[in-house]
Design a protein around this motif. Structure first.
Motif, PDB file in Angstrom:
ATOM      1  N   SER A 607       0.812  -1.227  -0.006  1.00 13.23           N
ATOM      2  CA  SER A 607      -0.050   0.044  -0.092  1.00 13.23           C
ATOM      3  C   SER A 607       0.742   1.359   0.165  1.00 13.23           C
ATOM      4  O   SER A 607       1.451   1.082   0.812  1.00 13.23           O
ATOM      5  CB  SER A 607      -1.230   0.059   1.824  1.00 13.23           C
ATOM      6  OG  SER A 607      -1.202   1.631   1.287  1.00 13.23           O
ATOM      7  N   PRO A 608       0.670   1.939  -1.168  1.00 15.52           N
ATOM      8  CA  PRO A 608       1.315   2.936  -1.022  1.00 15.52           C
ATOM      9  C   PRO A 608       1.434   4.282   0.260  1.00 15.52           C
ATOM     10  O   PRO A 608       1.585   5.051   0.905  1.00 15.52           O
ATOM     11  CB  PRO A 608       1.099   4.280  -2.359  1.00 15.52           C
ATOM     12  CG  PRO A 608       0.651   3.129  -3.204  1.00 15.52           C
ATOM     13  CD  PRO A 608       0.205   2.131  -2.251  1.00 15.52           C
ATOM     14  N   LEU A 609      -0.343   4.116   0.628  1.00 16.42           N
ATOM     15  CA  LEU A 609      -0.266   5.110   1.816  1.00 16.42           C
ATOM     16  C   LEU A 609       0.090   4.221   2.906  1.00 16.42           C
ATOM     17  O   LEU A 609       0.959   5.043   3.987  1.00 16.42           O
ATOM     18  CB  LEU A 609      -1.718   4.898   2.207  1.00 16.42           C
ATOM     19  CG  LEU A 609      -3.301   5.943   1.963  1.00 16.42           C
ATOM     20  CD1 LEU A 609      -3.867   5.144   2.135  1.00 16.42           C
ATOM     21  CD2 LEU A 609      -2.464   6.765   1.029  1.00 16.42           C
ATOM     22  N   LEU A 610       0.267   2.900   3.777  1.00 11.48           N
ATOM     23  CA  LEU A 610       1.231   2.863   4.610  1.00 11.48           C
ATOM     24  C   LEU A 610       2.089   2.844   4.407  1.00 11.48           C
ATOM     25  O   LEU A 610       3.605   3.214   5.631  1.00 11.48           O
ATOM     26  CB  LEU A 610       1.050   0.525   4.686  1.00 11.48           C
ATOM     27  CG  LEU A 610       1.486  -0.037   5.491  1.00 11.48           C
ATOM     28  CD1 LEU A 610       1.334   0.906   6.464  1.00 11.48           C
ATOM     29  CD2 LEU A 610       1.217  -1.422   5.250  1.00 11.48           C
ATOM     30  N   HIS A 611       3.360   2.428   3.053  1.00  8.89           N
ATOM     31  CA  HIS A 611       4.612   3.831   2.628  1.00  8.89           C
ATOM     32  C   HIS A 611       4.616   4.575   3.508  1.00  8.89           C
ATOM     33  O   HIS A 611       5.666   4.956   4.012  1.00  8.89           O
ATOM     34  CB  HIS A 611       4.814   3.395   1.373  1.00  8.89           C
ATOM     35  CG  HIS A 611       5.087   2.202   0.846  1.00  8.89           C
ATOM     36  ND1 HIS A 611       6.685   1.593   1.583  1.00  8.89           N
ATOM     37  CD2 HIS A 611       4.707   1.450  -0.135  1.00  8.89           C
ATOM     38  CE1 HIS A 611       6.926   0.485   0.915  1.00  8.89           C
ATOM     39  NE2 HIS A 611       5.926  -0.034   0.166  1.00  8.89           N
ATOM     40  N   TYR A 612       3.483   5.983   3.654  1.00  7.87           N
ATOM     41  CA  TYR A 612       3.981   7.204   3.193  1.00  7.87           C
ATOM     42  C   TYR A 612       3.453   7.153   5.181  1.00  7.87           C
ATOM     43  O   TYR A 612       4.389   8.328   4.984  1.00  7.87           O
ATOM     44  CB  TYR A 612       2.403   7.653   2.957  1.00  7.87           C
ATOM     45  CG  TYR A 612       2.577   9.493   2.278  1.00  7.87           C
ATOM     46  CD1 TYR A 612       3.419  10.487   2.136  1.00  7.87           C
ATOM     47  CD2 TYR A 612       1.684   9.767   3.397  1.00  7.87           C
ATOM     48  CE1 TYR A 612       3.312  11.840   2.524  1.00  7.87           C
ATOM     49  CE2 TYR A 612       1.188  11.230   3.712  1.00  7.87           C
ATOM     50  CZ  TYR A 612       2.295  11.953   3.806  1.00  7.87           C
ATOM     51  OH  TYR A 612       2.449  13.175   3.599  1.00  7.87           O
ATOM     52  N   ALA A 613       2.619   6.309   6.481  1.00 14.48           N
ATOM     53  CA  ALA A 613       2.513   6.106   6.980  1.00 14.48           C
ATOM     54  C   ALA A 613       4.103   6.344   7.689  1.00 14.48           C
ATOM     55  O   ALA A 613       4.174   6.590   8.833  1.00 14.48           O
ATOM     56  CB  ALA A 613       1.660   5.530   7.078  1.00 14.48           C
ATOM     57  N   LEU A 614       4.236   5.456   7.287  1.00 13.45           N
ATOM     58  CA  LEU A 614       5.771   4.777   7.804  1.00 13.45           C
ATOM     59  C   LEU A 614       6.939   5.481   7.373  1.00 13.45           C
ATOM     60  O   LEU A 614       7.610   6.238   8.048  1.00 13.45           O
ATOM     61  CB  LEU A 614       6.727   3.941   7.068  1.00 13.45           C
ATOM     62  CG  LEU A 614       5.331   2.084   8.028  1.00 13.45           C
ATOM     63  CD1 LEU A 614       6.143   1.502   6.749  1.00 13.45           C
ATOM     64  CD2 LEU A 614       5.391   2.519   9.142  1.00 13.45           C
ATOM     65  N   TYR A 615       6.781   6.476   6.632  1.00 14.13           N
ATOM     66  CA  TYR A 615       7.554   8.124   6.439  1.00 14.13           C
ATOM     67  C   TYR A 615       7.416   8.540   7.112  1.00 14.13           C
ATOM     68  O   TYR A 615       8.746  10.056   7.564  1.00 14.13           O
ATOM     69  CB  TYR A 615       7.646   8.064   4.650  1.00 14.13           C
ATOM     70  CG  TYR A 615       8.304   9.517   4.325  1.00 14.13           C
ATOM     71  CD1 TYR A 615       9.187   9.352   4.469  1.00 14.13           C
ATOM     72  CD2 TYR A 615       6.610  10.756   4.216  1.00 14.13           C
ATOM     73  CE1 TYR A 615      10.541  11.567   4.315  1.00 14.13           C
ATOM     74  CE2 TYR A 615       7.751  12.120   4.134  1.00 14.13           C
ATOM     75  CZ  TYR A 615       9.192  12.320   4.262  1.00 14.13           C
ATOM     76  OH  TYR A 615       9.489  13.239   3.759  1.00 14.13           O
ATOM     77  N   GLN A 616       6.477   9.235   7.444  1.00 11.61           N
ATOM     78  CA  GLN A 616       4.906  10.222   8.101  1.00 11.61           C
ATOM     79  C   GLN A 616       5.845  10.106   9.312  1.00 11.61           C
ATOM     80  O   GLN A 616       6.823  10.658  10.233  1.00 11.61           O
ATOM     81  CB  GLN A 616       4.253  10.542   8.632  1.00 11.61           C
ATOM     82  CG  GLN A 616       3.252  10.770   7.239  1.00 11.61           C
ATOM     83  CD  GLN A 616       3.671  12.852   7.224  1.00 11.61           C
ATOM     84  OE1 GLN A 616       5.041  13.061   7.070  1.00 11.61           O
ATOM     85  NE2 GLN A 616       2.082  12.963   6.424  1.00 11.61           N
ATOM     86  N   ARG A 617       6.277   8.362  10.101  1.00 14.75           N
ATOM     87  CA  ARG A 617       6.973   8.403  11.204  1.00 14.75           C
ATOM     88  C   ARG A 617       7.769   7.714  11.250  1.00 14.75           C
ATOM     89  O   ARG A 617       9.013   7.235  12.431  1.00 14.75           O
ATOM     90  CB  ARG A 617       6.126   6.437  11.840  1.00 14.75           C
ATOM     91  CG  ARG A 617       4.364   6.766  12.304  1.00 14.75           C
ATOM     92  CD  ARG A 617       4.194   7.588  13.075  1.00 14.75           C
ATOM     93  NE  ARG A 617       3.071   7.376  13.539  1.00 14.75           N
ATOM     94  CZ  ARG A 617       2.410   6.297  13.973  1.00 14.75           C
ATOM     95  NH1 ARG A 617       2.760   5.761  15.365  1.00 14.75           N
ATOM     96  NH2 ARG A 617       0.732   6.212  15.208  1.00 14.75           N
ATOM     97  N   LYS A 618       8.837   8.310  10.827  1.00 14.22           N
ATOM     98  CA  LYS A 618      10.038   8.346  10.007  1.00 14.22           C
ATOM     99  C   LYS A 618      10.781   6.633  10.516  1.00 14.22           C
ATOM    100  O   LYS A 618      11.614   6.128  11.332  1.00 14.22           O
ATOM    101  CB  LYS A 618      10.579   8.967  11.771  1.00 14.22           C
ATOM    102  CG  LYS A 618      10.486  10.479  11.724  1.00 14.22           C
ATOM    103  CD  LYS A 618      10.573  11.383  10.593  1.00 14.22           C
ATOM    104  CE  LYS A 618      10.264  12.108  10.411  1.00 14.22           C
ATOM    105  NZ  LYS A 618      10.164  13.356   8.988  1.00 14.22           N
ATOM    106  N   SER A 619      10.089   6.650   9.730  1.00 14.46           N
ATOM    107  CA  SER A 619      10.575   4.412  10.152  1.00 14.46           C
ATOM    108  C   SER A 619      12.163   4.334   8.709  1.00 14.46           C
ATOM    109  O   SER A 619      11.650   4.841   7.088  1.00 14.46           O
ATOM    110  CB  SER A 619       9.689   3.598   9.154  1.00 14.46           C
ATOM    111  OG  SER A 619       9.538   2.236   8.860  1.00 14.46           O
ATOM    112  N   PRO A 620      12.498   3.417   9.296  1.00 15.68           N
ATOM    113  CA  PRO A 620      13.558   3.696   8.624  1.00 15.68           C
ATOM    114  C   PRO A 620      13.070   2.982   6.450  1.00 15.68           C
ATOM    115  O   PRO A 620      13.395   3.449   5.236  1.00 15.68           O
ATOM    116  CB  PRO A 620      14.820   2.641   8.442  1.00 15.68           C
ATOM    117  CG  PRO A 620      14.165   2.548  10.183  1.00 15.68           C
ATOM    118  CD  PRO A 620      13.132   2.661  10.438  1.00 15.68           C
TER     119      PRO A 620
END
Length: 651
Positions: A607-620
């Motif tokens: 999911s692109p949305l999940l990728h984006y959410a992890l980016y927002q959470r500063k996930s590697p």
């Protein structure tokens, strides 16, 4: 030299007919392949291609095959050869094109075998090459076209054997071809069982006066005929052992289908679900899921189930009902026999009459069952006088096949194997009528022919016993909408859904398609929403979720709740299916400051949305993904997230 000239002429005619048939079927396939249902097969076709995918990838469960597996195994073999899964529907159509050409050729050869000098190859060829129902089903990834091919070849070989009953080699070929047809389509298996006994009878009548002993008949007729049964059953056993690990011969759908076709709720003309079911994957069969659920409800048993015990349960229910209600059952069989020979094409996944009207290739084709059936009856009258043994064999095989069909239900797909045989007999009638006129046939013959014609037309064109049934266009529109949604044609899908609702669709499942379609149009900027819209859709979503678990609907309902300013309900909806919720729901929980914890190593992220959410959470993982995509894609995803997770007054 004259004979050579006639043979050359006949070969040219047959070649011409095959080419015409090729052009016609390719024209239909070219049109159908561009429609949503051509791009995304539905129901049985969809189940077949996804089951083939599971087999090719080695992910098939250890459950015995529910249906005859060899068509699916053929598709799986193509995938194993390296064919991309996205191309499988196209190659399935290509296989059916080849099968259609073989059917046309074999129909012409059967016609020659039956009629000799009275053959009318051109008319017969036009009947079979342009028969619209045959072409209609050939565009789907279904087993019926290939099974019909082997049935045709078997009939032609049987006619060859009747001319030379001492040739064991022909009997062996018949057995092999019947066995292959049987493992592709179970309706043909009873013919494989019948054939050795029919061959024994034929050898008796054919060889009277030739001093054949019983041993000769067993040697040349019965014993080789048994090979069909042996090969078919061994093939089914081998497939189950190799692919499911179960030493089981027969597929296990038959007992429940027998109950559906003969129980108190049987309609006779089509399969109708008794309860609403939700399948777990695109390869699952709704009738199979329904049979399991009803078995659990009626017996209290829980999975895993003993398949033999289930089969005994349904067979006992069927036999008990038939024994207790013989008059009702015989009436049902009479109705089904009438449905089988009536011109109306009974519903089978799609409504043929409705779908035909949508196709510019089939729409104006006047050919149909009534024409071919009536001509067939006239042809059988002539054939019984000309070649009584051949007429007896063909009629016996067709009656056997017809009895198998009416024992279950008379969906129009199941009578497709009968069409080539009908055409091969019917094709000679115009020529024979002309000869009768020329030779001034007796009044008695014209009375008989007129009576046959009247009976054929009346039976096939009359409308007794509610033969045309209920309007099934709503079901077609629902399928068309689902396919359009799957291929990304959401505007078209919404048109189909709205038309279905306008025609009176009341089943909640139509909304299971409409809700995601509207959501897609909303995020694509093609649909404006307001508070009234959101509240109405939330009510629908609640009912859909209560009916069947639906992670996709739960995610959409959560978005709508969030936009209405109800974060508590939104979070509850996104958490509704822990472990199986959509990745978009996980993204929503992460992006709305929920206390939700997510392990990025759980499953591959799609999911692109999940990728984006992890980016927002500063996930590697999220940062690595963000750095790997283009600026344009970043802007699109950020805009989508803002659209979804901003309250209604904020956008």
């Amino acid at each position: 030299m004259v004979l050579d000239g006639v043979q050359n002429k006949d070969t040219i005619i047959k070649g011409f007919i095959v080419v015409l048939g090729l052009v016609y079927v390719l024209s239909y396939h070219a049109w159908f392949g561009g429609t949503p249902m051509g791009l995304a097969p539905v129901l049985d076709g969809k189940q077949n291609i996804y089951l083939a995918k599971l087999i090719a990838e080695g992910d098939l469960s250890d459950e015995p095959f529910h249906r005859s597996p060899f068509y699916v195994l053929t598709l799986a073999f193509l995938l194993k050869l390296g064919l991309p899964f996205s191309m499988l529907p196209y190659f399935a159509r290509l296989l059916n094109v080849v099968a259609i050409l073989v059917i046309v050729w074999q129909t012409l050869r059967i016609h020659e075998r039956l009629w000799g000098k009275d053959a009318n190859l051109l008319f017969t060829g036009l009947l079979i090459a342009f028969y619209p129902v045959l072409v209609f089903f050939s565009a789907e990834p279904l087993d019926i076209t290939i099974a019909t091919t082997f049935f045709c070849v078997a009939i032609r070989l049987i006619l060859d054997w009747l001319d030379s009953p001492s040739r064991v080699s022909i009997q062996i070929k018949i057995a092999i071809v019947l066995a292959i047809g049987s493992i592709y389509r179970s309706h043909i298996l009873p013919i494989a069982f019948l054939w050795p006994f029919l061959a024994l009878c034929c050898s008796y009548f054919h060889c009277r006066g030739k001093n054949w002993m019983l041993g000769d008949k067993l040697k040349y007729a019965f014993s080789p005929g048994l090979l069909a049964i042996i090969i078919a059953l061994l093939s089914l056993l081998t497939a189950n052992i190799l692919f499911t690990g179960n030493a089981r011969v027969m597929p296990w759908q038959g007992s429940y289908n027998l109950w559906l076709g003969n129980g108190p709720h049987a309609q006779g003309n089509l399969y109708a679900q008794q309860i609403s079911v939700r399948v777990e994957g695109p390869h699952e069969n709704p009738a199979k899921v329904e049979s399991l659920l009803l078995y659990e409800q009626e017996t209290g048993n829980t999975p895993p189930h003993d398949i033999d015990a289930m089969n005994r349960f349904w067979l006992k229910k069927t036999s008990s009902h038939v024994i207790d209600n013989p008059i009702q059952w015989f009436g049902l069989m009479a109705r089904k026999a009438y449905y089988l020979v009536n011109n109306h094409e009974q519903y089978d996944n799609k409504t043929y009459g409705f779908q035909k009207g949508l196709s510019p290739i089939l729409r104006y084709n006047p050919l149909g069952w009534a024409v071919v059936f009536t001509l067939f009856l006239g042809g059988m009258y002539y054939l019984a006088k000309k070649k009584p043994l051949q007429a007896y064999v063909i009629l016996t095989l067709l009656v056997c096949y017809g009895l198998v069909v009416i024992l279950f239900y008379t969906s129009n797909r199941f009578r497709v194997p009968m069409i080539p045989i009908f055409c091969s007999v019917a094709g000679a009638v115009p020529s024979l009528l002309f000869i009768s006129v020329k030779e001034k046939a007796a009044i008695k013959e014209w009375v008989v022919l007129g009576s046959i014609g009247f009976i054929g037309l009346y039976v096939s064109l009359s409308g007794h016993w509610n033969v045309r049934g209920k309007d099934t266009r709503v079901a077609d529109l629902a399928l068309m909408a689902s396919a359009a949604n799957e291929v990304g044609e959401d505007r078209l899908a919404l048109e189909y859904v709205d038309l279905a609702i306008a025609l009176g669709a009341k089943h909640l499942d139509i909304w299971r398609t409409k809700v995601p379609v509207e959501y897609n149009l909303f995020i694509g900027g093609e649909l404006r929403i307001d508070e009234d819209f959101l509240e109405a859709r939330l009510d629908v979503c609640d009912r859909l979720i209560r009916q069947h678990p639906s992670p996709v609907v739960a995610f959409i309902a959560g978005v709508y709740s969030w936009k209405l300013g109800d974060p508590i309900k939104a979070e509850a909806l996104w958490k509704l299916y822990p472990g199986v919720q959509s990745q978009d729901s996980i993204a929503a929980l992460l992006m709305t400051d929920s206390d939700f914890a997510y392990d990025a190593d759980q499953t591959p992220i799609r999911s692109p949305l999940l990728h984006y959410a992890l980016y927002q959470r500063k996930s590697p993982e999220g940062i690595a993904w963000w750095n790997s995509i283009s600026e344009e894609r970043r802007a699109r995803i950020a805009s989508l997230a803002n659209l979804l997770f901003t309250e209604l007054d904020g956008f």
